[in-house]
Design a protein around this motif. Structure first.
Motif, mmCIF file in Angstrom:
data_model
loop_
_atom_site.group_PDB
_atom_site.id
_atom_site.type_symbol
_atom_site.label_atom_id
_atom_site.label_comp_id
_atom_site.label_asym_id
_atom_site.label_seq_id
_atom_site.Cartn_x
_atom_site.Cartn_y
_atom_site.Cartn_z
ATOM 1 N N ALA A 159 41.941 47.642 42.037
ATOM 2 C CA ALA A 159 40.804 46.994 41.390
ATOM 3 C C ALA A 159 41.259 46.452 40.049
ATOM 4 O O ALA A 159 42.342 46.792 39.573
ATOM 5 N N LEU A 160 40.446 45.596 39.442
ATOM 6 C CA LEU A 160 40.904 44.993 38.192
ATOM 7 C C LEU A 160 39.724 44.557 37.333
ATOM 8 O O LEU A 160 38.646 44.215 37.829
ATOM 9 N N LEU A 161 39.957 44.625 36.020
ATOM 10 C CA LEU A 161 39.010 44.061 35.059
ATOM 11 C C LEU A 161 39.709 42.832 34.478
ATOM 12 O O LEU A 161 40.724 42.969 33.783
ATOM 13 N N PRO A 162 39.206 41.630 34.788
ATOM 14 C CA PRO A 162 39.918 40.419 34.377
ATOM 15 C C PRO A 162 40.305 40.443 32.902
ATOM 16 O O PRO A 162 39.509 40.828 32.044
ATOM 17 N N ASN A 163 41.552 40.080 32.647
ATOM 18 C CA ASN A 163 42.111 40.002 31.282
ATOM 19 C C ASN A 163 42.272 41.360 30.609
ATOM 20 O O ASN A 163 42.647 41.405 29.443
ATOM 21 N N ASN A 164 42.007 42.442 31.333
ATOM 22 C CA ASN A 164 42.084 43.762 30.727
ATOM 23 C C ASN A 164 43.086 44.705 31.392
ATOM 24 O O ASN A 164 44.032 45.133 30.770
ATOM 25 N N ASN A 183 55.242 35.937 34.399
ATOM 26 C CA ASN A 183 54.687 34.726 33.779
ATOM 27 C C ASN A 183 54.803 33.446 34.600
ATOM 28 O O ASN A 183 54.639 32.348 34.062
ATOM 29 N N ASN A 184 55.056 33.594 35.883
ATOM 30 C CA ASN A 184 55.000 32.407 36.731
ATOM 31 C C ASN A 184 53.559 32.204 37.215
ATOM 32 O O ASN A 184 52.855 33.174 37.503
ATOM 33 N N THR A 185 53.130 30.958 37.292
ATOM 34 C CA THR A 185 51.754 30.675 37.708
ATOM 35 C C THR A 185 51.675 30.492 39.225
ATOM 36 O O THR A 185 52.386 29.656 39.788
ATOM 37 N N TYR A 186 50.825 31.294 39.859
ATOM 38 C CA TYR A 186 50.665 31.207 41.310
ATOM 39 C C TYR A 186 49.334 30.572 41.714
ATOM 40 O O TYR A 186 49.203 30.038 42.801
ATOM 41 N N LEU A 187 48.351 30.715 40.849
ATOM 42 C CA LEU A 187 47.004 30.258 41.219
ATOM 43 C C LEU A 187 46.324 29.638 40.007
ATOM 44 O O LEU A 187 46.607 30.020 38.867
ATOM 45 N N THR A 188 45.398 28.699 40.252
ATOM 46 C CA THR A 188 44.617 28.149 39.150
ATOM 47 C C THR A 188 43.543 29.163 38.735
ATOM 48 O O THR A 188 43.222 30.089 39.508
ATOM 49 N N THR A 189 42.977 28.987 37.563
ATOM 50 C CA THR A 189 41.890 29.864 37.093
ATOM 51 C C THR A 189 40.749 29.869 38.102
ATOM 52 O O THR A 189 40.163 30.910 38.395
ATOM 53 N N SER A 190 40.450 28.705 38.608
ATOM 54 C CA SER A 190 39.356 28.603 39.552
ATOM 55 C C SER A 190 39.665 29.361 40.852
ATOM 56 O O SER A 190 38.800 30.027 41.427
ATOM 57 N N GLN A 191 40.910 29.273 41.322
ATOM 58 C CA GLN A 191 41.284 30.011 42.543
ATOM 59 C C GLN A 191 41.196 31.521 42.316
ATOM 60 O O GLN A 191 40.748 32.268 43.180
ATOM 61 N N VAL A 192 41.625 31.971 41.137
ATOM 62 C CA VAL A 192 41.531 33.393 40.827
ATOM 63 C C VAL A 192 40.074 33.836 40.790
ATOM 64 O O VAL A 192 39.717 34.886 41.329
ATOM 65 N N LYS A 193 39.238 33.019 40.173
ATOM 66 C CA LYS A 193 37.801 33.342 40.120
ATOM 67 C C LYS A 193 37.261 33.568 41.528
ATOM 68 O O LYS A 193 36.553 34.540 41.796
ATOM 69 N N ARG A 194 37.639 32.694 42.421
ATOM 70 C CA ARG A 194 37.130 32.789 43.790
ATOM 71 C C ARG A 194 37.661 34.013 44.530
ATOM 72 O O ARG A 194 36.923 34.686 45.249
ATOM 73 N N ILE A 195 38.938 34.282 44.362
ATOM 74 C CA ILE A 195 39.504 35.462 45.037
ATOM 75 C C ILE A 195 38.870 36.733 44.483
ATOM 76 O O ILE A 195 38.484 37.636 45.235
ATOM 77 N N ASN A 196 38.701 36.805 43.170
ATOM 78 C CA ASN A 196 38.054 37.983 42.580
ATOM 79 C C ASN A 196 36.597 38.108 43.029
ATOM 80 O O ASN A 196 36.116 39.210 43.309
ATOM 81 N N ALA A 197 35.912 36.973 43.126
ATOM 82 C CA ALA A 197 34.524 37.005 43.591
ATOM 83 C C ALA A 197 34.461 37.552 45.023
ATOM 84 O O ALA A 197 33.602 38.364 45.362
ATOM 85 N N LEU A 198 35.399 37.121 45.867
ATOM 86 C CA LEU A 198 35.435 37.618 47.241
ATOM 87 C C LEU A 198 35.732 39.111 47.280
ATOM 88 O O LEU A 198 35.151 39.842 48.077
ATOM 89 N N MET A 247 44.429 39.655 37.802
ATOM 90 C CA MET A 247 43.825 40.100 36.540
ATOM 91 C C MET A 247 44.168 39.116 35.426
ATOM 92 O O MET A 247 43.429 38.962 34.471
ATOM 93 N N ASN A 248 45.308 38.423 35.608
ATOM 94 C CA ASN A 248 45.886 37.617 34.528
ATOM 95 C C ASN A 248 45.721 36.112 34.746
ATOM 96 O O ASN A 248 46.614 35.329 34.447
ATOM 97 N N ARG A 249 44.577 35.722 35.335
ATOM 98 C CA ARG A 249 44.247 34.302 35.515
ATOM 99 C C ARG A 249 45.291 33.494 36.276
ATOM 100 O O ARG A 249 45.479 32.302 36.024
ATOM 101 N N GLY A 250 45.985 34.176 37.219
ATOM 102 C CA GLY A 250 46.895 33.428 38.088
ATOM 103 C C GLY A 250 48.365 33.503 37.725
ATOM 104 O O GLY A 250 49.215 33.004 38.464
ATOM 105 N N LYS A 251 48.642 34.102 36.563
ATOM 106 C CA LYS A 251 50.045 34.264 36.164
ATOM 107 C C LYS A 251 50.530 35.669 36.508
ATOM 108 O O LYS A 251 49.893 36.658 36.138
ATOM 109 N N CYS A 252 51.694 35.768 37.146
ATOM 110 C CA CYS A 252 52.220 37.074 37.519
ATOM 111 C C CYS A 252 52.889 37.752 36.327
ATOM 112 O O CYS A 252 52.990 37.160 35.243
ATOM 113 N N LEU A 253 53.346 38.970 36.531
ATOM 114 C CA LEU A 253 54.023 39.748 35.483
ATOM 115 C C LEU A 253 55.175 38.970 34.843
ATOM 116 O O LEU A 253 55.455 39.121 33.650
#
Lengths: 304, 304, 304, 304
Positions: A264-269, A218-233, A210-216
């Motif tokens: 489920a998730l609403l990105p950024n929300n 605040n560590n970054t696990y995924l790029t924005t693009s990777q998150v987009k793809r996982i959410n799309a899937l 939900m948070n563009r790849g950053k966990c609770l």
């Protein structure tokens, strides 16, 4: 401002009125013992406010929900190379995952159907030093919760009865799309599916998507693009052959499991998890689907 | 009077002229070592006259041809009950045996496709005291040839690479149509397929299906009605998705194997076996098919 | 702030470098005459600012893009009742739309495949007084552009060669899911597909789906919930069997047509249309897909 | 010596006892009017002796049985060339004739399924000067019976409701495997299927396939090889997806029609026709199948 407590309260009132709660999964003996009257729901928003109702702190077997996490870890390890071994299209048909595999020369339709998730498991078995331990650590780190663990009984139960998964793994092997041996990969896969989490933990885990790849934390696990793809899937393939229906009625990326969980998730929300063990005919939690429909109707928000 | 020696002689002359002999089966490593120039043919008629040409006394792996014999033994043991677990229709499609199994709830289309033969193997494992030994004895008795045996190397080779058969067996198991465990049934199945016979022995074995159920030694193994059914299955299902073509061009019940063997018969007249290891695209012996076409063209006889 | 002019400029520079532009659709003779070097792109944002590049004001045949509009009009007329005649799931398979129709008793998978759009056309033929005229008026009203019209040559061309659509319509009729006669429905359908619009007009038309149901002129055509559903369908089903890929790479609801057009939108943000006549193997505009990927990469925005 | 009169008498006694007679075909309105209690059976042997029982001289609509005759005439006209446009394999699946057509690029599986018979009809329309008249003359000549004719009401009835055949013809057209226009070919096809014959006439017509290509009047219509092929097709494809079952239980080449007729033959021995309008779930005459099973059980003769 959205009043989550009121919305959750109303959802629970409605859920309590429903008498036909669906069928608890039977094909994994351990899962068939669960009380069908359980219901929990938990929300975490972008500001880390949390809201919950019902049995939201009782752990259950997340089953197929784990496929999103193994996919996430595998993408982190091998990146785009993954898509040479598994496709990104919805599977469409309810019944013929193995037949699609035959028609498409051993390339699973997407990483969220069993065959695809088994290929992802194969990748993790190849790339991780101690596959089961390292995957568990990954889960614990993203969620910030060291208490999360596999349920050994559920894993053993599935091992004894998971003939369809053995069929899929052997078919993949016959096409050269499984590099390790069948038993090793399925041992990992059955453990992955046996992860026991409650709704609260699930939302903390999926906060990263939900948070563009950053966990609770605040560590970054995924790029924005990777998150987009996982959410799309998740949106196009997360609910078996009911993915279209979920996108249509709920309008959020999400993933269900036969243990009765849905996240489920609403990105950024916000990120939301529900649990109700009774399944509909398509294998998704009957009341979980209903609760999420009520949520997006009440909030008037969706990705569309 | 049909002059079999002349006919066989002419067939061999024609066969020798063919340069494109097809592809030796590669998916079972042991089979890929066979010399593609081998060719043998043997006929036995209803009066027990025998005629042969070429490498008719060199043994080869009979593979799928063995499915007719396990079916025959299983019918002898449990009779009509067998048809509750396997159907009698041609499979039609080349590629989707597993998908048909999914669409039809684990009931294989017929006993001559792999999935069906695995169910038949399961029946023999359930009913025979010492399955492999007892099946071998059955073969030796019908043919009157105690020298026939399994080829342990071929069986082991298939065990290591037969992932598609493991997939089929596990899928059958998931539908409850495999009563014994997968490994036990496939061990039997791989041995059954590894039987090594030459053309001469094959005709003596299949004499029983040409002779209304009585073997060469005049012992009765099957009723007339059972023979009718087995022959009907060979005709409609004996050549994978080329069964229609074989019926159309040759017009005899028969069965092929990926080892390059074919056996066929004209009821009450003769039984014939051919061996040429090169396969056509459908998995049937290229020159064997041609030789049998030449035979029925020369004799002007077929079941039609 | 997103600098759309710069982004569009850069996209055009990249597009100009591509030599392999795909194949212009051949199955409709009229379409095969189009110059494959055409390229246009137009954006309108929520504040009605407009940006464009290339041949954005040259009209082309919108073909399947029209399916979203007939669906929209039909939902306005009969509401939820529509979903008793057509489903909302992705079709999955590239080749077998008719076979799915057979397997699923004449209920098309979704309203954006041909069979589904033909059912929607049947609904409009039943409900509209003068179907073709009334549909055209609907389009003109939403877009605020009275100059939009059918292309009679394209409609006639498709009528003569659209055997596959005749097959689908007759199959639907055989299942009782076509209430008017085949010729009447297909005459409407071929006209609908022949609509000629340019990129600029397309964005004004689809503004309504980006703007929660209100058109450019601020008239309300659809409820928020109806817009959610139509956008969900575009995302899961808008690109034939490449819908997953488009969601994965671009991350916007959209719809393509074999005329080479694509329209897509980010709810509450912008609506974009591209036109490049060369198609990829899946039937979607090759460079249009690429341009939209570049757009969402540059803006770092998607619904996910 | 086989006592046909006694056998037929016993069959009728058994048939009379059966209360569940199947369902009269409904999809062609004219056929649904037939009395389900009708039953007739007629045999002609190689010496032209005839035996009959029941309503063997009452005409009925032969429907799909006509496909064997159009095939026979087309083979006579264009020979082996026919097999470039239609294959010779069983179709296997009950439900997806159109899907097979899509998977196999417009080449029907065999000439006895509807799509294949429509291709054969297209060939006759191309090759015959007056297609309907010339085909009728062919039928009258082979059977030696000038009274045989089309049933105009049945043809008209099918024309109005044959949407599935229109679908098949249009799909064939889209693949370029229909050279004449759809309406002309289907007009021929519906007439061909409407031929009205009784059991006695049917056996005289099919005598040619039992008698190695020579008709009752001793004129030669087909070569031995052509007869072999047509009989092989009847055996492997003559009973929709119940062909395997018919070969297995009855063991004769034959062809059924939804009018309730079946014709079958033992080469060089006899030709038999049955009529009972009630159909089983697979679309074959329920009591006709039973009567033929009783016949081959009583005579202990089959091609196997």
């Amino acid at each position: 401002m959205i009043n989550y407590p009121d919305i959750l309260h109303n959802i629970q009132l409605e859920i309590n009125k429903v008498s036909e709660r669906g069928q608890v999964a039977r094909y994994i003996p351990e899962l068939s013992k669960i009380d069908p009257h359980k219901f929990g729901m938990h929300i975490i928003d972008a500001n880390r406010n949390e809201f919950s109702v019902g049995d939201s702190e009782e752990a259950f077997s997340i089953q197929s929900i784990s496929k999103v996490l193994s996919l996430s870890q595998a993408i982190g390890l091998i990146g785009e190379e993954l898509w040479t071994r598994v496709d990104v299209e919805p599977s469409g048909d309810p019944f013929n995952h193995l037949s699609l595999l035959e028609q498409e020369n051993g390339i699973p339709r997407n990483p969220l159907i069993n065959a695809g998730a088994i290929v992802v498991a194969d990748i993790l078995v190849s790339k991780l030093k101690n596959p089961k331990e390292d995957f568990l650590t990954y889960i614990q780190d993203i969620s910030g919760d060291k208490s999360i663990n596999f349920d050994a009984d559920v894993a053993a139960s599935e091992k004894e009865t998971g003939f369809r998964n053995y069929a899929a793994a052997n078919l993949l092997k016959s096409y050269g799309n499984l590099h390790n041996d069948v038993d090793t990969v399925l041992d990992f896969y059955f453990h992955q599916c046996s992860l026991a989490l409650n709704c609260k933990q699930l939302t903390k885990l999926f906060f990263v998507f939900m948070n563009r790849g950053k966990c609770l934390q605040n560590n970054t696990y995924l790029t924005t693009s990777q998150v987009k793809r996982i959410n799309a899937l998740m949106l196009t393939c997360g609910f078996y052959d009911e993915a279209g229906e979920f996108a249509f009625e709920v309008g959020l990326p999400g993933k269900s499991g036969v243990g009765g969980g849905i996240v489920a998730l609403l990105p950024n929300n916000y990120c939301v998890a529900t649990w109700s063990p009774g399944l509909n005919k398509k294998g998704n939690s009957k009341l979980g689907m209903l609760a999420l429909e009520m949520l997006t109707t009440a909030t008037k928000q969706s990705i569309f």
